[in-house]
Design a protein around this motif. Structure first.
Motif, PDB file in Angstrom:
ATOM      1  N   ILE A  97       0.813  -1.207   0.000  1.00  0.00           N
ATOM      2  CA  ILE A  97       0.000   0.000   0.000  1.00  0.00           C
ATOM      3  C   ILE A  97       0.850   1.262   0.000  1.00  0.00           C
ATOM      4  O   ILE A  97       0.591   2.222  -0.704  1.00  0.00           O
ATOM      5  CB  ILE A  97      -0.993  -0.005   1.204  1.00  0.00           C
ATOM      6  CG1 ILE A  97      -2.067   1.068   1.027  1.00  0.00           C
ATOM      7  CG2 ILE A  97      -0.271   0.216   2.504  1.00  0.00           C
ATOM      8  CD1 ILE A  97      -3.106   0.683   0.016  1.00  0.00           C
ATOM      9  N   GLU A  98       1.883   1.223   0.811  1.00  0.00           N
ATOM     10  CA  GLU A  98       2.820   2.347   0.850  1.00  0.00           C
ATOM     11  C   GLU A  98       3.292   2.710  -0.561  1.00  0.00           C
ATOM     12  O   GLU A  98       3.255   3.850  -0.964  1.00  0.00           O
ATOM     13  CB  GLU A  98       4.046   1.961   1.687  1.00  0.00           C
ATOM     14  CG  GLU A  98       3.936   2.313   3.155  1.00  0.00           C
ATOM     15  CD  GLU A  98       4.163   3.777   3.417  1.00  0.00           C
ATOM     16  OE1 GLU A  98       4.940   4.373   2.654  1.00  0.00           O
ATOM     17  OE2 GLU A  98       3.564   4.320   4.358  1.00  0.00           O
ATOM     18  N   SER A  99       3.707   1.717  -1.279  1.00  0.00           N
ATOM     19  CA  SER A  99       4.302   1.960  -2.582  1.00  0.00           C
ATOM     20  C   SER A  99       3.247   2.453  -3.566  1.00  0.00           C
ATOM     21  O   SER A  99       3.527   3.232  -4.469  1.00  0.00           O
ATOM     22  CB  SER A  99       4.986   0.698  -3.085  1.00  0.00           C
ATOM     23  OG  SER A  99       4.349   0.211  -4.230  1.00  0.00           O
ATOM     24  N   ARG A 100       1.990   1.988  -3.375  1.00  0.00           N
ATOM     25  CA  ARG A 100       0.955   2.478  -4.296  1.00  0.00           C
ATOM     26  C   ARG A 100       0.666   3.950  -4.043  1.00  0.00           C
ATOM     27  O   ARG A 100       0.528   4.736  -4.962  1.00  0.00           O
ATOM     28  CB  ARG A 100      -0.322   1.658  -4.137  1.00  0.00           C
ATOM     29  CG  ARG A 100      -1.302   1.992  -5.223  1.00  0.00           C
ATOM     30  CD  ARG A 100      -2.459   1.063  -5.234  1.00  0.00           C
ATOM     31  NE  ARG A 100      -3.285   1.219  -4.054  1.00  0.00           N
ATOM     32  CZ  ARG A 100      -4.432   0.550  -3.873  1.00  0.00           C
ATOM     33  NH1 ARG A 100      -4.820  -0.328  -4.784  1.00  0.00           N
ATOM     34  NH2 ARG A 100      -5.150   0.737  -2.804  1.00  0.00           N
ATOM     35  N   GLN A 101       0.644   4.308  -2.771  1.00  0.00           N
ATOM     36  CA  GLN A 101       0.455   5.721  -2.455  1.00  0.00           C
ATOM     37  C   GLN A 101       1.551   6.564  -3.090  1.00  0.00           C
ATOM     38  O   GLN A 101       1.310   7.607  -3.682  1.00  0.00           O
ATOM     39  CB  GLN A 101       0.472   5.920  -0.931  1.00  0.00           C
ATOM     40  CG  GLN A 101      -0.770   5.392  -0.231  1.00  0.00           C
ATOM     41  CD  GLN A 101      -0.696   5.547   1.262  1.00  0.00           C
ATOM     42  OE1 GLN A 101       0.394   5.565   1.850  1.00  0.00           O
ATOM     43  NE2 GLN A 101      -1.853   5.659   1.905  1.00  0.00           N
ATOM     44  N   LYS A 102       2.767   6.029  -2.965  1.00  0.00           N
ATOM     45  CA  LYS A 102       3.898   6.760  -3.529  1.00  0.00           C
ATOM     46  C   LYS A 102       3.736   6.987  -5.021  1.00  0.00           C
ATOM     47  O   LYS A 102       3.912   8.095  -5.529  1.00  0.00           O
ATOM     48  CB  LYS A 102       5.205   5.996  -3.278  1.00  0.00           C
ATOM     49  CG  LYS A 102       5.800   6.239  -1.915  1.00  0.00           C
ATOM     50  CD  LYS A 102       7.173   5.573  -1.834  1.00  0.00           C
ATOM     51  CE  LYS A 102       7.637   5.488  -0.391  1.00  0.00           C
ATOM     52  NZ  LYS A 102       8.899   4.718  -0.284  1.00  0.00           N
ATOM     53  N   SER A 103       3.398   5.892  -5.713  1.00  0.00           N
ATOM     54  CA  SER A 103       3.383   6.035  -7.166  1.00  0.00           C
ATOM     55  C   SER A 103       2.224   6.918  -7.609  1.00  0.00           C
ATOM     56  O   SER A 103       2.302   7.600  -8.634  1.00  0.00           O
ATOM     57  CB  SER A 103       3.355   4.676  -7.856  1.00  0.00           C
ATOM     58  OG  SER A 103       2.099   4.085  -7.693  1.00  0.00           O
ATOM     59  N   ILE A 104       1.137   6.939  -6.813  1.00  0.00           N
ATOM     60  CA  ILE A 104       0.045   7.838  -7.172  1.00  0.00           C
ATOM     61  C   ILE A 104       0.428   9.293  -6.887  1.00  0.00           C
ATOM     62  O   ILE A 104       0.178  10.192  -7.695  1.00  0.00           O
ATOM     63  CB  ILE A 104      -1.253   7.433  -6.434  1.00  0.00           C
ATOM     64  CG1 ILE A 104      -1.816   6.173  -7.102  1.00  0.00           C
ATOM     65  CG2 ILE A 104      -2.283   8.561  -6.483  1.00  0.00           C
ATOM     66  CD1 ILE A 104      -3.096   5.659  -6.498  1.00  0.00           C
ATOM     67  N   LEU A 105       1.084   9.509  -5.752  1.00  0.00           N
ATOM     68  CA  LEU A 105       1.555  10.871  -5.463  1.00  0.00           C
ATOM     69  C   LEU A 105       2.480  11.338  -6.576  1.00  0.00           C
ATOM     70  O   LEU A 105       2.366  12.463  -7.085  1.00  0.00           O
ATOM     71  CB  LEU A 105       2.286  10.922  -4.119  1.00  0.00           C
ATOM     72  CG  LEU A 105       2.887  12.285  -3.775  1.00  0.00           C
ATOM     73  CD1 LEU A 105       1.821  13.361  -3.725  1.00  0.00           C
ATOM     74  CD2 LEU A 105       3.662  12.222  -2.455  1.00  0.00           C
ATOM     75  N   ASN A 106       3.383  10.432  -6.954  1.00  0.00           N
ATOM     76  CA  ASN A 106       4.307  10.757  -8.033  1.00  0.00           C
ATOM     77  C   ASN A 106       3.553  11.173  -9.294  1.00  0.00           C
ATOM     78  O   ASN A 106       3.863  12.186  -9.918  1.00  0.00           O
ATOM     79  CB  ASN A 106       5.177   9.531  -8.327  1.00  0.00           C
ATOM     80  CG  ASN A 106       6.308   9.855  -9.275  1.00  0.00           C
ATOM     81  OD1 ASN A 106       7.159  10.675  -8.943  1.00  0.00           O
ATOM     82  ND2 ASN A 106       6.290   9.252 -10.445  1.00  0.00           N
ATOM     83  N   ALA A 107       2.529  10.379  -9.621  1.00  0.00           N
ATOM     84  CA  ALA A 107       1.765  10.678 -10.829  1.00  0.00           C
ATOM     85  C   ALA A 107       1.048  12.028 -10.706  1.00  0.00           C
ATOM     86  O   ALA A 107       0.994  12.802 -11.656  1.00  0.00           O
ATOM     87  CB  ALA A 107       0.749   9.575 -11.085  1.00  0.00           C
ATOM     88  N   ILE A 108       0.509  12.286  -9.521  1.00  0.00           N
ATOM     89  CA  ILE A 108      -0.196  13.554  -9.322  1.00  0.00           C
ATOM     90  C   ILE A 108       0.764  14.730  -9.512  1.00  0.00           C
ATOM     91  O   ILE A 108       0.481  15.679 -10.242  1.00  0.00           O
ATOM     92  CB  ILE A 108      -0.823  13.614  -7.908  1.00  0.00           C
ATOM     93  CG1 ILE A 108      -1.973  12.606  -7.802  1.00  0.00           C
ATOM     94  CG2 ILE A 108      -1.329  15.015  -7.607  1.00  0.00           C
ATOM     95  CD1 ILE A 108      -2.567  12.491  -6.421  1.00  0.00           C
ATOM     96  N   ASP A 156      12.315  14.591  -2.188  1.00  0.00           N
ATOM     97  CA  ASP A 156      13.212  13.792  -1.348  1.00  0.00           C
ATOM     98  C   ASP A 156      13.200  12.315  -1.708  1.00  0.00           C
ATOM     99  O   ASP A 156      14.224  11.648  -1.645  1.00  0.00           O
ATOM    100  CB  ASP A 156      12.816  13.941   0.135  1.00  0.00           C
ATOM    101  CG  ASP A 156      13.192  15.308   0.674  1.00  0.00           C
ATOM    102  OD1 ASP A 156      14.008  15.989   0.017  1.00  0.00           O
ATOM    103  OD2 ASP A 156      12.662  15.690   1.726  1.00  0.00           O
ATOM    104  N   SER A 157      12.032  11.787  -2.063  1.00  0.00           N
ATOM    105  CA  SER A 157      11.929  10.330  -2.145  1.00  0.00           C
ATOM    106  C   SER A 157      11.536   9.776  -3.512  1.00  0.00           C
ATOM    107  O   SER A 157      11.742   8.606  -3.778  1.00  0.00           O
ATOM    108  CB  SER A 157      10.889   9.823  -1.128  1.00  0.00           C
ATOM    109  OG  SER A 157      11.087  10.435   0.115  1.00  0.00           O
ATOM    110  N   LEU A 158      10.931  10.587  -4.342  1.00  0.00           N
ATOM    111  CA  LEU A 158      10.412  10.023  -5.586  1.00  0.00           C
ATOM    112  C   LEU A 158      11.184  10.456  -6.820  1.00  0.00           C
ATOM    113  O   LEU A 158      11.246   9.745  -7.809  1.00  0.00           O
ATOM    114  CB  LEU A 158       8.933  10.436  -5.757  1.00  0.00           C
ATOM    115  CG  LEU A 158       8.024  10.071  -4.594  1.00  0.00           C
ATOM    116  CD1 LEU A 158       6.637  10.670  -4.804  1.00  0.00           C
ATOM    117  CD2 LEU A 158       7.931   8.561  -4.440  1.00  0.00           C
ATOM    118  N   LEU A 159      11.769  11.624  -6.721  1.00  0.00           N
ATOM    119  CA  LEU A 159      12.402  12.248  -7.884  1.00  0.00           C
ATOM    120  C   LEU A 159      13.552  11.412  -8.415  1.00  0.00           C
ATOM    121  O   LEU A 159      14.436  11.003  -7.667  1.00  0.00           O
ATOM    122  CB  LEU A 159      12.925  13.621  -7.452  1.00  0.00           C
ATOM    123  CG  LEU A 159      13.429  14.538  -8.541  1.00  0.00           C
ATOM    124  CD1 LEU A 159      12.338  14.787  -9.544  1.00  0.00           C
ATOM    125  CD2 LEU A 159      13.897  15.831  -7.915  1.00  0.00           C
TER     126      LEU A 159
END
Lengths: 346, 346
Positions: free
Chosen positions: A6-17, A80-83
């Motif tokens: 779930i953590e990783s899905r949140q991340k990838s959606i935030l990234n997409a947003i 910090d974490s996705l870029l």
DNA sequence: TATTAGCACTCTAACACTTAGAGTGCTATT
DNA sequence: AATAGCACTCTAAGTGTTAGAGTGCTAATA
């Protein structure tokens, strides 16, 4: 159905947003994100995740029936974490290099073109801080009389810069004395930064008591001309026009506030002087800025080095919605090219 | 009923229209003008005069039921024949002087503050062109070895500027030879402008044929470093923010075009270099500008002198609707103060 | 239990429509 | 020659209406 962290899905959606919003400047809805993932999830699912992200204060809605927009905190997490690092194209590099390594330009020209390069490639405003002489290390000095009452001092630094300073002097200093003073200063000041010269000589002056005192005093008077300690921090700016293409400045009032912040320079100067002490790229997002005038902007800074010493800094400033990845690589590249060019300029 | 010279009445009404429009930025109607003249004439009478002025292409209507607005030609007539000199207030002069004669600033600082002073007092954008070294007259040169392969040249000009130039040199030049070259150049180049040095020495080189040739060639090589002939024309700019307060830039698109024109600098540079040759204030209104980017703007320029020689120029740029009287006096005043300050800076 | 479809609800942006008012030109009058 | 009166024009501001994008919630589904 495959189990997804779930953590990783949140991340990838935030990234997409973030990426979608940076790209389009419109609040991004669940449909758009679903399409981005080729409908691997339904809009409804994404809406649930979005609600979580909003709970965490990473995204927000401009109004009830609008899509989501990243918050400052959201951008911070992204940076910090996705870029992931973004490489410049050959073309972009070539534009930058052409601007900075143009033949027949003096330092001011290079500074101006460096700031233009920043704004041109990143599409936000660019700043360049001139090499700080006060931080430069003394290497060599030449003194000579230009007429009966004036002495010209020429100081070279280890980073290759030259600083002139003319001083008025009532009593004539003989050529011989001038040579002695020159020799003395050259042996004495090696390795000291220009900003420290004054206090160094003053300390020295207190230690010495004998006949050497007068000599030293005179040497110091020659050096302690105000000119040497004048403010040498100037900011070159470019990109006012290109910043206006961003929809956040459609309102002329915000545009004016932004321009005022750019022209004020004091806030930016102190930020750059602060950031210069740490190596590499520094990012200040929205409200992270102490300066209230730029709390809806992001500022990215990077130091630059000449002969392995940090002498100045460059920066990009624009709306929080900016291409952080690109801005970072551009600043890194320009910082390095600028350093090289300045070494060449001597 | 008193008889009034019709010519003069047209003039005074045009004057009133221009001043009212400059002041309020709204098309001015016959009522407003009548009130301005304390109803010495009725609106209907004024409408007749306005029709005449429109016939002469001095004013125009944005649309059928609107008041009148001056045309470029109208502004030109106003500037040439109606404008009366406007004195600065004590307060304004003091603001300007404080900015320009600030202690502890170098040349760049002064340039920056001069352009800020222009925009601050006139409420349009300000430009300052740096002192043109190429126009400055050679006064004195000093040469010395800074290490085995590099020579530092320091050139003084009669207007008090100092120019450094470092050059790489493969074969070592002895101290003695350097002294001879220094002496030679000092006696030879007196009174020549820096821009002419190269061609002067080249000419000299062709005349000499004997043993002196090698010596001269070497002297020239030292001086003919590209650095000396680098572009030294830089424009300092201020007032992007304050220009945005004018209603003509309410449309962000026009604002962007204006900023682009300001940042482009090429057009302005050539205009300033041209205007510099004539003394005093020069005015370019709207379509009078050849540069298509600024055909809805007015540019006012003024040269400045150091030790009685024109070395640079300053300018104000804004919408054609600007306070010409004020802009003119501000530029005159700043030009003179800037010259003084630069003389002091040495 | 996690995901999704369906649905009622909300808010904005765009468009059409109306109206008050500022300003004109023309004509008749002083 | 100057002015008052009047019909006419155009803009800017305000009002209503509507389409559509997006949401949250609930119930159905795998």
């Amino acid at each position: 159905m495959k189990k997804v962290d779930i953590e990783s899905r949140q991340k990838s959606i935030l990234n997409a947003i973030v990426e979608s919003y940076v790209d389009t400047a419109t609040p991004v809805g669940s449909r758009v994100i679903a399409q981005r993932f080729r409908n691997a999830m339904s809009p409804a699912t994404i809406r649930n995740v979005m609600a979580d992200l909003e709970e965490m204060d990473l995204i927000m809605q401009p109004h009830t029936s609008a899509g989501r927009v990243p918050t400052d905190k959201g951008y911070r997490f992204y940076v910090d974490s996705l870029l992931e690092p973004k490489h410049l194209t050959r073309e972009e590099e070539s534009i930058i290099n052409k601007l900075i390594h143009q033949v027949g330009g003096d330092i001011e020209y290079v500074m101006q073109n460096a700031s233009k390069a920043i704004s041109l490639i990143t599409n936000v405003a660019g700043f360049v801080l001139t090499p700080r002489l006060k931080r430069s290390i003394f290497k060599h000095i030449e003194l000579f009389n230009i007429d009966d009452s004036r002495i010209l001092a020429v100081i070279l630094t280890t980073s290759g810069f030259v600083k002139n300073s003319i001083m008025e002097y009532e009593e004539h200093v003989t050529k011989h004395e001038l040579m002695r003073i020159t020799e003395f200063l050259n042996s004495e000041l090696e390795g000291i930064s220009l900003g420290e010269i004054k206090s160094y000589l003053t300390r020295k002056l207190l230690e010495e008591r004998d006949s050497f005192y007068t000599f030293l005093k005179r040497a110091m008077d020659i050096l302690a001309v105000p000119d040497l300690f004048r403010a040498d921090d100037h900011l070159y700016f470019d990109g006012a026009a290109c910043i206006m293409s961003h929809p956040e400045f459609a309102d002329i009032k915000r545009a004016r506030l932004f321009l005022r912040a750019c022209e004020d320079k004091k806030g930016l100067l102190s930020l750059l002087n602060q950031d210069m002490d740490r190596e590499g790229v520094k990012i200040h997002i929205g409200k992270e800025n102490v300066d209230s005038e730029v709390q809806d902007m992001s500022i990215v800074t990077c130091n630059y080095e000449v002969n392995n010493m940090t002498v100045g800094a460059i920066a990009a400033i624009g709306p929080t919605r900016m291409e952080y990845g690109k801005v970072i690589s551009v600043l890194k590249h320009i910082s390095s090219e600028l350093g090289k060019e300045l070494e060449g300029l001597g």
